[in-house]
Scaffold this active site. Sequence first.
Site, short mmCIF file in Angstrom:
data_model
loop_
_atom_site.label_atom_id
_atom_site.label_comp_id
_atom_site.label_asym_id
_atom_site.label_seq_id
_atom_site.Cartn_x
_atom_site.Cartn_y
_atom_site.Cartn_z
N PRO A 85 0.84 -1.21 0.00
CA PRO A 85 0.00 0.00 0.00
C PRO A 85 0.87 1.26 0.00
O PRO A 85 1.88 1.29 0.69
CB PRO A 85 -0.80 -0.09 1.31
CG PRO A 85 -0.53 -1.42 1.89
CD PRO A 85 0.64 -2.04 1.20
N VAL A 86 0.48 2.26 -0.82
CA VAL A 86 1.30 3.47 -0.92
C VAL A 86 1.08 4.40 0.28
O VAL A 86 0.02 4.36 0.92
CB VAL A 86 1.04 4.27 -2.22
CG1 VAL A 86 1.53 3.51 -3.42
CG2 VAL A 86 -0.41 4.64 -2.35
N LEU A 90 5.14 1.48 4.80
CA LEU A 90 5.67 0.14 4.54
C LEU A 90 6.77 0.14 3.46
O LEU A 90 7.17 -0.91 2.98
CB LEU A 90 4.53 -0.81 4.13
CG LEU A 90 3.45 -1.03 5.21
CD1 LEU A 90 2.34 -1.93 4.69
CD2 LEU A 90 4.04 -1.61 6.49
N GLY A 91 7.22 1.32 3.09
CA GLY A 91 8.40 1.40 2.23
C GLY A 91 8.14 1.19 0.74
O GLY A 91 9.01 0.69 0.02
N SER A 92 6.96 1.62 0.26
CA SER A 92 6.68 1.42 -1.17
C SER A 92 7.59 2.27 -2.06
O SER A 92 7.99 1.83 -3.14
CB SER A 92 5.21 1.73 -1.47
OG SER A 92 4.90 3.07 -1.15
N SER A 93 7.96 3.47 -1.60
CA SER A 93 8.84 4.33 -2.41
C SER A 93 10.21 3.69 -2.58
O SER A 93 10.78 3.66 -3.68
CB SER A 93 9.05 5.69 -1.76
OG SER A 93 7.84 6.21 -1.31
N ALA A 94 10.75 3.16 -1.47
CA ALA A 94 12.07 2.54 -1.55
C ALA A 94 12.01 1.30 -2.43
O ALA A 94 12.91 1.06 -3.24
CB ALA A 94 12.54 2.15 -0.14
N ASP A 136 15.02 2.57 4.61
CA ASP A 136 14.11 1.87 3.69
C ASP A 136 14.84 1.29 2.49
O ASP A 136 14.59 0.16 2.08
CB ASP A 136 13.03 2.85 3.18
CG ASP A 136 12.00 3.18 4.24
OD1 ASP A 136 12.30 3.00 5.43
OD2 ASP A 136 10.89 3.62 3.88
O1 PMV Z 1 6.87 6.12 6.52
P1 PMV Z 1 8.14 5.73 5.84
O2 PMV Z 1 8.18 4.30 5.43
O3 PMV Z 1 8.48 6.69 4.73
O4 PMV Z 1 9.31 5.87 6.95
C1 PMV Z 1 9.71 7.11 7.42
C2 PMV Z 1 10.71 6.93 8.50
C3 PMV Z 1 11.36 8.22 8.99
O5 PMV Z 1 12.32 7.85 9.98
C4 PMV Z 1 10.33 9.14 9.64
C5 PMV Z 1 12.06 8.97 7.87
C6 PMV Z 1 13.25 8.22 7.30
O6 PMV Z 1 13.64 8.57 6.19
O7 PMV Z 1 13.82 7.34 7.97
#
Ligand code: PMV
Length: 299
Positions: A85-86, A90-94, A136
């Site tokens: 899920p975006v 859960l790291g969808s961008s990475a 991520d």
């Molecule tokens: O919500 P996510 O999966 O983008 O994680 C963000 C985590 C943070 O520590 C708030 C930012 C980061 O880049 O680590």
Amino acid sequence: MVKYSAPGKVFLFGEHAVVYGKRAIACAIDLRTTVEITSSRQGVRIQSAFKDEPDKNQYIKVALKKFQRFASVDGINISVSSKIPVASGLGSSAAVTIATIAALNDEFQTNLSLEEIAAMGHQTELEVQGAASPTDTFVSTMGGTVIVPDKKKLPPITCGVVVGYTGISKSTSRMVSRVRTLKERYPEIIDGIMDCIGNMSTRGEELVAKNDYKSIGELMNVNQGLLDAIGVSIPELSVQVNAARSCGAYGAKITGAGGGGCMVALCEPDKCREIATAIGKSCGDSFITKPTAEGVRRE
Ligand code: PMV
């Protein structure tokens, strides 16, 4: 044609604090984003599964730009599908970034190592989001359980993992900047909270090595209290966290930036279903997931 997939992740400890160089522990989960590259005569085309979030293509475009330093890319179709899920934490961008770079690396025979792929992925997230820790992109590349900024693999998590999804999309950069504002206003207070969260990851590393999920859960609950203190929890996340705890989870907390998105609970494997049902009844959605040792891979 080449096809690569990369996993999403959950944070056991350390989101937000990791932005200030503190330690975080994350674990790859078995939800993946897949990127397929085929050659084309019509320039670069992107067909993305993330139609409702056009910004997601930004990650692909910036990754492509960074990759162009190693090979000239003209004429490819990039097609993306995803089970993650975006904007959920859960790291969808990475995952889309890493799968794209790995697929380009194979298609254009550029021999980038996994470390180089992870680093290019991190640079991509930094450029798109303005702020991003390497968590991520590193865990999506390497899979398994990792501690950052050490960039070290830890033993696998073998207990049950349940995710609650509020269905409320959040912006990581907005949450990071809200926390930064709070930290700038009250450094003598918030700096201590960040140190404390980092110390939990240090202690967490020992506990992961011992498979001591009861203590890991206890510290995840403490971490949740501190995430609440820095203003990144929302009522829906608190309700889900409490539902998981009432059902006997070892511990439960937000995963990712907060402000929406997801929470994660660790539990005995045979309690997963009951906990997932309780979270789902409390609010939003829930699913049982599994940690995965596999990072980015060719499909
Ligand atoms: O919500 P996510 O999966 O983008 O994680 C963000 C985590 C943070 O520590 C708030 C930012 C980061 O880049 O680590």
